[in-house]
Design an enzyme around this catalytic site. Sequence first.
Site, PDB file in Angstrom:
ATOM      1  N   GLU A  91       0.829  -1.243   0.215  1.00  0.00           N
ATOM      2  CA  GLU A  91       0.233   0.313  -0.124  1.00  0.00           C
ATOM      3  C   GLU A  91       0.735   0.995   0.312  1.00  0.00           C
ATOM      4  O   GLU A  91       0.093   2.421  -0.252  1.00  0.00           O
ATOM      5  CB  GLU A  91      -1.081   0.209   1.124  1.00  0.00           C
ATOM      6  CG  GLU A  91      -1.963  -1.238   1.266  1.00  0.00           C
ATOM      7  CD  GLU A  91      -2.883  -0.900   1.697  1.00  0.00           C
ATOM      8  OE1 GLU A  91      -2.701   0.096   2.957  1.00  0.00           O
ATOM      9  OE2 GLU A  91      -4.113  -1.466   2.073  1.00  0.00           O
ATOM     10  N   GLU A 122       6.831 -21.925   7.854  1.00  0.00           N
ATOM     11  CA  GLU A 122       7.045 -20.678   9.127  1.00  0.00           C
ATOM     12  C   GLU A 122       8.060 -21.860   9.467  1.00  0.00           C
ATOM     13  O   GLU A 122       9.213 -20.900  10.124  1.00  0.00           O
ATOM     14  CB  GLU A 122       6.125 -20.380   9.592  1.00  0.00           C
ATOM     15  CG  GLU A 122       5.424 -21.714  10.238  1.00  0.00           C
ATOM     16  CD  GLU A 122       4.626 -20.951  11.632  1.00  0.00           C
ATOM     17  OE1 GLU A 122       5.165 -21.616  12.961  1.00  0.00           O
ATOM     18  OE2 GLU A 122       3.566 -20.714  11.393  1.00  0.00           O
TER      19      GLU A 122
END
Length: 307
Positions: A91, A122
């Site tokens: 963004e 992960e």
Amino acid sequence: MSAPGGGAVVSVESPTESRNPRTVDIDRVSTLDVVRLINAEDATVPAAVAAVLPELATAVDLAVDVVRAGGRVHYVGAGTSGRLATLDAAELVPTFNTPPDWFVAHHAGGQAALVRAIEDVEDQAGDGEAQIREHATAADLVLGVTASGRTPFVMGALRAAHEMGARTVLVSNNPGAPVPTGVDVVIALDTGPEAIAGSTRMKAGNSQKLVLTSFSTAVMVRLGRTYSNLMVSVRATNAKLRGRTVRILREATGLDERDCTDALAEAGGDLRVALVHLLSGTSAARAAEALDASDGHVRHALAALGA
């Protein structure tokens, strides 16, 4: 004992995994009370963020120095943490018209794991390390985000960054977790147990979103990508944003729509050039030169022009 990918497993109970005594009856109450319980837990998050503002400010200053010197900021995370980091980085380009490589996100499992959970990725410390060694340099800053404070993918990335000489920041929701060697700033959020034990998409995720948004926004402010609290670096890529640039220019200058539209046209659509042009009374070309000389910082450009 070692984790897959070579990361050491540290046995530290994360507060987010504990049962929350305030929500033990959440499955026995009305729907309204369910959401009330969740909302009450969410209401504690801003205070947890407020408690780490000094560390957050230090991380911002590090990032500003890195970007000014030509380096980049790398976000590293897995699961919810990685998705939030990816969202924040994405963004910044349309909001502040930043170069696309100023903030780079590295999510465990890559693009596929952004839309569908791939739980084992992960645990791959080696993958995190490889990502940083391939894409980062000693001139960069690497910011790892992990609710547990010990996600191997993130730890591997931070370890590699430290060994390379890059600056490092850790955002964690486990204040009791051991601090990895060489981390420059630790932002340890004490959000406590989740409303649903272990569901770190809740308070932990909310706190990480607040920290990441504050971090990146503050970096943009310090780099002069705003004027006052206006998004003067916004990239007008559609009709809505083109209308916003005119409104921002009117708000900043007090001039009417026609004057602002004309100034934008003279500035080639560059809102900052139009703003400096109007506030300083100089030509658009001179305004652009002043902005170039001040690395795009509107107030510095105005000061150089005596405005």
